[in-house]
Write a protein that holds these residues in place. Structure first.
Motif, PDB file in Angstrom:
ATOM      1  N   LEU A  88      66.887  49.225 -66.569  1.00  0.00           N
ATOM      2  CA  LEU A  88      68.008  50.146 -66.424  1.00  0.00           C
ATOM      3  C   LEU A  88      69.227  49.653 -67.184  1.00  0.00           C
ATOM      4  O   LEU A  88      69.463  48.453 -67.294  1.00  0.00           O
ATOM      5  CB  LEU A  88      68.370  50.299 -64.941  1.00  0.00           C
ATOM      6  N   LYS A  89      70.018  50.602 -67.666  1.00  0.00           N
ATOM      7  CA  LYS A  89      71.310  50.323 -68.299  1.00  0.00           C
ATOM      8  C   LYS A  89      72.373  51.133 -67.569  1.00  0.00           C
ATOM      9  O   LYS A  89      72.143  52.287 -67.223  1.00  0.00           O
ATOM     10  CB  LYS A  89      71.293  50.683 -69.774  1.00  0.00           C
ATOM     11  N   TYR A  90      73.542  50.514 -67.365  1.00  0.00           N
ATOM     12  CA  TYR A  90      74.649  51.142 -66.659  1.00  0.00           C
ATOM     13  C   TYR A  90      75.862  51.207 -67.580  1.00  0.00           C
ATOM     14  O   TYR A  90      76.183  50.224 -68.260  1.00  0.00           O
ATOM     15  CB  TYR A  90      75.005  50.323 -65.412  1.00  0.00           C
ATOM     16  N   ALA A  91      76.541  52.361 -67.587  1.00  0.00           N
ATOM     17  CA  ALA A  91      77.810  52.510 -68.321  1.00  0.00           C
ATOM     18  C   ALA A  91      78.618  53.622 -67.676  1.00  0.00           C
ATOM     19  O   ALA A  91      78.151  54.759 -67.563  1.00  0.00           O
ATOM     20  CB  ALA A  91      77.558  52.821 -69.797  1.00  0.00           C
ATOM     21  N   ASN A  92      79.806  53.302 -67.206  1.00  0.00           N
ATOM     22  CA  ASN A  92      80.761  54.282 -66.676  1.00  0.00           C
ATOM     23  C   ASN A  92      80.165  55.230 -65.625  1.00  0.00           C
ATOM     24  O   ASN A  92      80.343  56.436 -65.706  1.00  0.00           O
ATOM     25  CB  ASN A  92      81.375  55.092 -67.815  1.00  0.00           C
ATOM     26  N   GLY A  93      79.435  54.676 -64.671  1.00  0.00           N
ATOM     27  CA  GLY A  93      78.894  55.488 -63.589  1.00  0.00           C
ATOM     28  C   GLY A  93      77.569  56.146 -63.878  1.00  0.00           C
ATOM     29  O   GLY A  93      77.003  56.815 -63.022  1.00  0.00           O
ATOM     30  N   VAL A  95      73.464  55.870 -65.317  1.00  0.00           N
ATOM     31  CA  VAL A  95      72.314  54.983 -65.461  1.00  0.00           C
ATOM     32  C   VAL A  95      71.263  55.678 -66.323  1.00  0.00           C
ATOM     33  O   VAL A  95      70.992  56.867 -66.142  1.00  0.00           O
ATOM     34  CB  VAL A  95      71.703  54.632 -64.084  1.00  0.00           C
ATOM     35  N   THR A  96      70.691  54.939 -67.253  1.00  0.00           N
ATOM     36  CA  THR A  96      69.561  55.413 -68.054  1.00  0.00           C
ATOM     37  C   THR A  96      68.540  54.296 -68.115  1.00  0.00           C
ATOM     38  O   THR A  96      68.861  53.132 -67.883  1.00  0.00           O
ATOM     39  CB  THR A  96      69.984  55.789 -69.498  1.00  0.00           C
ATOM     40  N   GLY A  97      67.307  54.646 -68.424  1.00  0.00           N
ATOM     41  CA  GLY A  97      66.307  53.601 -68.559  1.00  0.00           C
ATOM     42  C   GLY A  97      64.896  54.129 -68.567  1.00  0.00           C
ATOM     43  O   GLY A  97      64.652  55.321 -68.772  1.00  0.00           O
ATOM     44  N   SER A  98      63.976  53.201 -68.332  1.00  0.00           N
ATOM     45  CA  SER A  98      62.551  53.531 -68.301  1.00  0.00           C
ATOM     46  C   SER A  98      61.923  52.923 -67.057  1.00  0.00           C
ATOM     47  O   SER A  98      62.482  52.012 -66.452  1.00  0.00           O
ATOM     48  CB  SER A  98      61.860  52.995 -69.556  1.00  0.00           C
ATOM     49  N   THR A 111      67.249  58.763 -65.439  1.00  0.00           N
ATOM     50  CA  THR A 111      68.655  59.085 -65.673  1.00  0.00           C
ATOM     51  C   THR A 111      69.305  59.291 -64.317  1.00  0.00           C
ATOM     52  O   THR A 111      68.626  59.603 -63.343  1.00  0.00           O
ATOM     53  CB  THR A 111      68.832  60.374 -66.507  1.00  0.00           C
ATOM     54  N   GLY A 112      70.610  59.112 -64.252  1.00  0.00           N
ATOM     55  CA  GLY A 112      71.282  59.370 -62.989  1.00  0.00           C
ATOM     56  C   GLY A 112      72.660  58.757 -62.933  1.00  0.00           C
ATOM     57  O   GLY A 112      73.261  58.434 -63.953  1.00  0.00           O
ATOM     58  N   SER A 113      73.125  58.598 -61.703  1.00  0.00           N
ATOM     59  CA  SER A 113      74.466  58.096 -61.484  1.00  0.00           C
ATOM     60  C   SER A 113      74.432  56.907 -60.532  1.00  0.00           C
ATOM     61  O   SER A 113      73.463  56.698 -59.807  1.00  0.00           O
ATOM     62  CB  SER A 113      75.352  59.203 -60.904  1.00  0.00           C
ATOM     63  N   ALA A 114      75.534  56.147 -60.550  1.00  0.00           N
ATOM     64  CA  ALA A 114      75.618  54.964 -59.701  1.00  0.00           C
ATOM     65  C   ALA A 114      77.053  54.720 -59.273  1.00  0.00           C
ATOM     66  O   ALA A 114      77.996  55.027 -60.003  1.00  0.00           O
ATOM     67  CB  ALA A 114      75.102  53.747 -60.450  1.00  0.00           C
ATOM     68  N   THR A 115      77.190  54.192 -58.073  1.00  0.00           N
ATOM     69  CA  THR A 115      78.460  53.679 -57.569  1.00  0.00           C
ATOM     70  C   THR A 115      78.195  52.251 -57.108  1.00  0.00           C
ATOM     71  O   THR A 115      77.070  51.760 -57.208  1.00  0.00           O
ATOM     72  CB  THR A 115      78.986  54.518 -56.387  1.00  0.00           C
TER      73      THR A 115
END
Length: 163
Positions: A88-93, A95-98, A111-115
């Motif tokens: 996973l990679k995180y940038a500005n809230g 998330v993308t990855g495999s 794909t998605g969001s994170a806090t």
């Protein structure tokens, strides 16, 4: 008088700078830092046909702790094994990855969001779609995976940090 006017101008400029800094939008904090480590827990696998099975689980999370996270979750019992891996990679809230699940032979994108306290992710693959959520609470976390298009319909896990 001139000294006072120059000082007042400098003070006004500093106050404006403080207001700009104070009112700038906050950058979302990555939840990855609180996930890095080793986890142990129990879970339930939901399989095709309505069958469910109890699982013992281990989670291994590595990465930078800010923008990158690799996870490996292995859950098993005598008749079922689930092995989920993600990058996973995180940038500005965001998330993308495999991801891949080795025993049910599935893989795809995330794909998605994170806090700071949760991940809300959508997973996709050739014939599979689903949702993955992680709730983070200090030394514990809850992982929930639901899928369509696979014999594995979902997994729910409660983890505690062990390292």
């Amino acid at each position: 008088m001139r000294l006072f006017r120059g000082t007042a101008t400098i003070l006004a400029a500093c106050a404006s700078l403080v207001l700009l800094v104070d009112t700038a939008p906050a950058t979302a904090e990555s939840p990855f830092k609180s996930l890095v480590g080793t986890w142990s827990g129990r879970g339930t696998a939901r399989l095709e046909g309505g069958k469910s099975e109890r699982l013992s689980c281990k989670g291994y999370y590595t990465g930078s702790g800010s923008s990158e996270l690799r996870l490996n979750i292995i859950c098993a019992n005598p008749s079922t094994k689930v092995e989920l891996r993600s990058k996973l990679k995180y940038a500005n809230g965001h998330v993308t990855g495999s991801w891949e699940e080795r025993n049910f032979n599935q893989q795809g994108t995330i794909t998605g969001s994170a806090t700071e306290s949760q991940l809300r992710l959508t997973i996709g693959g050739a014939a599979l779609t689903g949702r993955l959520s992680v709730e983070i609470d200090g030394t514990s976390q809850s992982v929930s995976l639901s899928t369509n298009g696979s014999a594995l319909r979902g997994v729910s896990i409660t983890f505690a940090r062990i390292g």
